[in-house]
Each structure stands twice: as structure tokens, then as C-alpha cells.
Design a protein around this motif. Structure first.
Motif, PDB file in Angstrom:
ATOM      1  N   GLY A  53      45.477 -45.726 -22.858  1.00 26.23           N
ATOM      2  CA  GLY A  53      45.562 -47.280 -21.863  1.00 26.23           C
ATOM      3  C   GLY A  53      46.399 -46.898 -21.060  1.00 26.23           C
ATOM      4  O   GLY A  53      46.486 -47.644 -20.501  1.00 26.23           O
ATOM      5  N   GLY A  56      45.769 -45.984 -17.575  1.00 24.45           N
ATOM      6  CA  GLY A  56      44.197 -47.008 -18.035  1.00 24.45           C
ATOM      7  C   GLY A  56      42.328 -46.516 -18.036  1.00 24.45           C
ATOM      8  O   GLY A  56      42.230 -47.205 -17.500  1.00 24.45           O
ATOM      9  N   ALA A  59      39.870 -48.122 -21.713  1.00 28.55           N
ATOM     10  CA  ALA A  59      38.481 -48.823 -22.284  1.00 28.55           C
ATOM     11  C   ALA A  59      38.010 -48.134 -20.272  1.00 28.55           C
ATOM     12  O   ALA A  59      37.273 -48.800 -19.437  1.00 28.55           O
ATOM     13  CB  ALA A  59      38.901 -50.528 -21.700  1.00 28.55           C
ATOM     14  N   TRP A  62      35.004 -49.851 -18.442  1.00 32.47           N
ATOM     15  CA  TRP A  62      35.135 -51.458 -17.769  1.00 32.47           C
ATOM     16  C   TRP A  62      35.394 -50.915 -15.801  1.00 32.47           C
ATOM     17  O   TRP A  62      35.523 -49.973 -15.695  1.00 32.47           O
ATOM     18  CB  TRP A  62      36.141 -52.532 -18.464  1.00 32.47           C
ATOM     19  CG  TRP A  62      36.119 -52.213 -19.518  1.00 32.47           C
ATOM     20  CD1 TRP A  62      35.367 -52.600 -20.261  1.00 32.47           C
ATOM     21  CD2 TRP A  62      37.251 -52.979 -20.330  1.00 32.47           C
ATOM     22  NE1 TRP A  62      35.442 -52.672 -21.979  1.00 32.47           N
ATOM     23  CE2 TRP A  62      36.736 -53.606 -21.469  1.00 32.47           C
ATOM     24  CE3 TRP A  62      38.478 -54.283 -19.233  1.00 32.47           C
ATOM     25  CZ2 TRP A  62      37.580 -54.465 -21.987  1.00 32.47           C
ATOM     26  CZ3 TRP A  62      38.986 -54.570 -21.176  1.00 32.47           C
ATOM     27  CH2 TRP A  62      38.505 -55.111 -21.206  1.00 32.47           C
ATOM     28  N   GLY A  68      39.251 -51.994 -15.841  1.00 31.74           N
ATOM     29  CA  GLY A  68      39.078 -50.872 -15.977  1.00 31.74           C
ATOM     30  C   GLY A  68      39.176 -49.530 -15.605  1.00 31.74           C
ATOM     31  O   GLY A  68      39.808 -49.744 -14.309  1.00 31.74           O
ATOM     32  N   TYR A  96      37.495 -52.171 -26.517  1.00 31.36           N
ATOM     33  CA  TYR A  96      36.892 -52.009 -25.454  1.00 31.36           C
ATOM     34  C   TYR A  96      34.959 -51.936 -25.501  1.00 31.36           C
ATOM     35  O   TYR A  96      34.559 -52.558 -23.450  1.00 31.36           O
ATOM     36  CB  TYR A  96      37.648 -50.861 -24.639  1.00 31.36           C
ATOM     37  CG  TYR A  96      37.298 -49.809 -25.044  1.00 31.36           C
ATOM     38  CD1 TYR A  96      38.150 -49.021 -26.437  1.00 31.36           C
ATOM     39  CD2 TYR A  96      36.043 -49.104 -25.093  1.00 31.36           C
ATOM     40  CE1 TYR A  96      38.381 -47.980 -26.666  1.00 31.36           C
ATOM     41  CE2 TYR A  96      35.825 -47.778 -25.775  1.00 31.36           C
ATOM     42  CZ  TYR A  96      36.954 -46.936 -27.222  1.00 31.36           C
ATOM     43  OH  TYR A  96      36.273 -45.851 -26.886  1.00 31.36           O
ATOM     44  N   THR A 120      43.004 -53.397 -23.346  1.00 31.38           N
ATOM     45  CA  THR A 120      43.436 -51.894 -22.218  1.00 31.38           C
ATOM     46  C   THR A 120      44.336 -50.949 -22.638  1.00 31.38           C
ATOM     47  O   THR A 120      44.504 -49.908 -22.178  1.00 31.38           O
ATOM     48  CB  THR A 120      43.018 -52.227 -20.401  1.00 31.38           C
ATOM     49  OG1 THR A 120      44.655 -52.860 -20.071  1.00 31.38           O
ATOM     50  CG2 THR A 120      42.032 -53.246 -20.095  1.00 31.38           C
TER      51      THR A 120
END
Ligand SMILES: Cc1cc2nc3c(=O)[nH]c(=O)nc-3n(C[C@H](O)[C@H](O)[C@H](O)COP(=O)(O)OP(=O)(O)OC[C@H]3O[C@@H](n4cnc5c(N)ncnc54)[C@H](O)[C@@H]3O)c2cc1C
Length: 401
Positions: A53, A56, A59, A62, A68, A96, A120
Motif C-alpha cells: 500500500g 501504491g 490495489a 485499479w 491504483g 481491492y 489502497t
């Protein structure tokens, strides 16, 4: 989809490998390696999820506008393959993979702004409250009632087989708000904080001895109506969209390929009854080759589906194909691994699979999780819709029989 990796894809793979090498620390790898459930324990998996997370990458499926990394389907597949190859902890993906895309589609601006960034970062652990003792395949028969009381709903009833409810802090849930008309028409989709008074979680142990499943009881549980996703009595439409993501958009094959390569390694060490290396025994060799072909076919099917997703198409009813292939081939892979480890599959020692234990397993380390994985894997053709139900969906909605 382009199957050969271009230089920029190779560079991306190296970036993923570098990140894993730096952040997937030895303690996390060791804890994950001794576990056999669909998820690694919440502490280990949660630590790994938060590290992803921060980068980044949690997720990872995404687009950028949702928070995402905006990877294309090949990059997602590379990421999944690299994580599977090193046995990274298996994260609770309900945030997610399931509820996130659903909030993005049906949620209010306020819901999106609140929940999506949290997902996220792995601030929340989600569980899914769909099934009930009398409503599994026939989900629309669900009876858990939500009665309107001013700005709130008051919920009574029970959910069962709720994976991870014992550590989840949030639940997405289907409740009955009307008994008028068709049973699908009186269902509403709500989000419930698991620390709301009136919720009781009781454990259900798996055959392997692992605790993943629960029964959840709701006794006059009061939630605000602002926790509703979509309109009242429209929850069936919302839920069906989510089921597509539960069944599709999931790559089973990176994990299956990692399992097959570990079977190959084991078969190079273990001996058959006649004393030859298992890998040289004709029957075993044939069984392994057959599975390798099946996994390859499943991989192409998954990649084709990912390409559709990348073009903005929903997984749709075809997600049942990957769910069927992934779960059924997965069970055959687990069976072959049982054959490969032979008598080392016998000791039943769930305590040897608890992080930080000091129990010595009487066999090679590669046999430690084999039986538990096999037993837990029997459930894969039941959860997220049984194989029989998937075949019916395919017959009706894809083949139009
Ligand atoms: C490990 C595990 C984790 C789970 N996690 C969750 C979770 O987190 N949240 C959640 O809400 N649920 C969860 N479930 C529940 C799961 O979705 C249900 O078990 C599943 O939908 C099947 O429902 P059921 O168990 O009531 O079986 P039933 O629906 O009673 O089915 C029994 C048998 O009848 C067959 N059958 C039923 N209807 C038909 C039909 N129309 N045609 C042909 N055959 C049929 C089925 O294929 C099955 O073999 C989980 C289940 C398992 C095993």
C-alpha cells in the motif's frame, strides 16, 4: 495479448523483483511458507499488504483515477506471477478485488472518498456476508432482515461461512428489506462495521484444523442508512456485479504454476516404490505433463479474459470459465502433490503451521503444508459459487442452451 515480454515489460518485472527482494522480509516469507489456507494469517498478510500500500501497489488491479497504479493487464499478471513465485503472503483481497470496484461503480461520492483510499492502504479488513444457513447457491432466499427505523436499519439474522469475519473490521452484506414480489427484488446491499453492538462471531474450523470460516449472528444491529450501497431493494443488481469480480478478474494460474514447479522439485528428490526418481516414473511423469498442459490452457483463458477487462468489458458470465478451471485444476494439482510427498502427507500437525511455533515436523519442509492445502482446496469448488452452479451459468448465459 502479447505473450512475449517486451524490454519495457522486462524492466517492469525487474522493478517488481527489486521491490519484493527489499520489502518481503525473511520473517514474512517464512510465515507464509508454513501456511496452507487461502489467506496467510492477518498479521503477516496485513504487514505485506501495508508495505504494498505504501508503494501504491496494493490495489494493483485499479486504474489511476481510483487510486491504483494504473497497470495494464500484462503488468498485473507479471506482478501476480512474481508474488506467487516467491510465495508472498496471501492477502485478504476482498477490499481491492471486490468491494472497491463495487463502491467505485455504485457508491456515493462520500462513500468513494472515504472507503477507496482506505482500501489502497489496507486500513480495513473486509468480509463478505452473503451466504446463510438456508441460502448458498440459492442466494436470493436469504432471510437476514433489515427493518427501517428513521435514518437507520435494524438488522437481525445470521450469515455463515464468512471468511475472516473473526478479524475483519468491516463487512459487506446482503439483507432483506422487503418480502414483496420476487425474492431478488427485496434485497439491499449494506456495509456493516464489525464492532457494532449486537454482532457475534462464532468460529467454524476447516478439515485441516485452520480457522478461516465463521458464523456471524446479528441481534438488533443498528446501522445508518448512509451505509447502503445503491438503492433500497436493488441489492441484487449490486451483488451480481460483485460476483463477477469474485469469479473473474482473478488469476489462478500464477499460483498453480508455482505449485507445479514445486512438485517438479519434489519429484526430483523423492523415489517411487521401485526406487527410481519419481520424476522418471512413467505414470507420474505423464500426470505432471497433463497438468502442465491444463494449467497452460487455463493461463491462456485467463489472459484472454484479462484482455477483455482491459478493453473495458465486465468479466460477465464468462468469469465462470476461469473460476471453474482455476478451482478444478487446482484440486488436481493438490492431489498430485499429495502423491509426490507420499507418506509425508500423513502427520496431522496444525500446530506446526502456526507462525513462531517450535514444533518439529517429521518430514521435509516441502511436505509441511501439502495435506492442509489439499484439504482446504476441496472447498474451492464450493465457494464463490459451486462448480455445478458455474456450469449452469455457462450453459444458460454463454452457450444459451
Ligand atoms: C471455504 C469457504 C469459504 C466461503 N466464504 C464465504 C464468504 O466469505 N462469504 C459468504 O457469503 N459465503 C462464503 N462461502 C459460502 C459459499 O458461497 C457457499 O458455500 C456456496 O455458495 C454453496 O452454498 P451452500 O454451501 O449453501 O451449498 P448448497 O447451495 O446447499 O449446495 C449443495 C450442493 O448442491 C449443489 N447445487 C445447489 N444448487 C444447485 C443447482 N441449482 N443445480 C445443480 N446443483 C446445485 C451444489 O453445487 C452443491 O454441490 C464460503 C464457502 C466455503 C466452503
Amino acid at each position: 495479448m502479447e505473450l512475449a515480454l517486451k524490454p519495457e515489460d522486462e524492466a517492469f518485472r525487474q522493478e517488481v523483483r527489486d521491490f519484493i527482494a527489499e520489502h518481503l522480509t525473511e520473517d514474512l516469507r517464512t510465515n507464509a511458507a508454513i501456511q496452507a489456507s487461502v489467506r496467510t494469517d492477518p498479521e503477516t498478510a496485513g504487514t505485506w499488504a501495508r508495505r504494498l500500500g505504501e508503494k501504491g501497489w496494493l490495489a494493483y488491479n485499479w486504474p489511476k483515477e481510483m487510486g491504483g497504479p494504473g497497470w495494464n493487464v500484462l503488468q498485473r499478471y507479471i506482478f501476480e506471477s512474481e508474488c506467487a513465485a516467491v510465495g508472498a503472503p496471501l492477502i485478504n483481497s476482498m477490499g481491492y478485488r471486490m468491494i472497491g470496484p463495487l463502491i467505485a461503480k455504485f457508491g456515493t461520492e462520500e462513500q468513494k472518498n472515504f472507503y477507496l483510499p482506505r482500501i489502497t492502504r489496507h486500513d480495513d479488513s473486509w468480509c463478505q456476508g452473503y451466504s446463510e444457513p438456508g441460502a448458498g447457491s440459492d442466494l436470493a432466499s436469504l432471510q437476514t432482515r433489515a427493518v427501517s427505523d428513521g435514518d437507520d436499519y435494524i438488522i437481525n439474522g445470521t450469515k455463515i461461512w464468512t471468511t475472516g469475519a473473526h478479524y475483519a473490521n468491516r463487512c459487506f452484506c446482503l439483507v432483506r428489506t422487503s418480502t414483496e414480489g420476487k425474492k431478488q427484488e427485496g434485497i439491499t446491499f449494506v456495509l456493516i462495521d464489525m464492532d457494532t453492538p449486537g454482532i457475534e462471531v462464532q468460529p467454524i474450523l476447516m478439515l485441516s484444523g485452520d480457522h478461516e470460516l465463521n458464523q456471524v449472528f446479528f441481534d438488533n444491529v443498528r446501522i445508518p442508512k448512509s451505509n447502503r450501497i445503491g438503492e433500497e431493494n436493488q441489492g441484487w443488481t449490486v451483488a451480481k456485479y460483485l460476483l463477477e469480480f469474485e469469479r473473474g478478474g482473478v488469476s489462478y494460474t500464477p499460483g498453480l504454476k508455482a505449485s507445479l514447479s514445486s512438485i517438479r522439485e519434489i519429484a526430483n528428490i523423492e523415489r517411487s516404490d521401485t526406487g527410481e526418481r519419481l520424476i522418471d516414473e512413467a505414470d507420474f511423469k505423464q500426470a505432471l505433463a497433463k497438468l502442465e498442459v491444463e494449467v497452460m490452457a487455463a493461463e491462456f483463458t485467463e489472459k484472454k479474459q484479462m484482455t477483455d477487462l482491459a478493453r473495458g468489458k465486465n468479466p460477465g458470465a464468462k468469469s465462470s470459465i476461469t473460476k471453474l478451471l482455476g478451482s478444478e485444476v487446482g484440486q488436481r494439482v493438490a492431489e498430485l502433490k499429495m502423491k509426490a510427498v507420499a507418506h509425508y502427507a500423513l502427520p496431522f500437525m496444525p500446530e506446526s503451521r502456526v507462525p513462531g511455533n517450535n514444533v518439529e515436523f517429521p518430514g521435509p519442509q516441502y511436505a509441511l503444508t501439502t495435506t492442509a492445502a489439499y484439504l482446504n482446496g476441496r472447498a474451492s469448488t464450493i465457494y464463490a459459487g459451486s462448480s455445478e452452479v458455474q456450469r449452469t451459468i455457462l450453459a444458460k448465459q454463454v452457450l444459451e442452451l
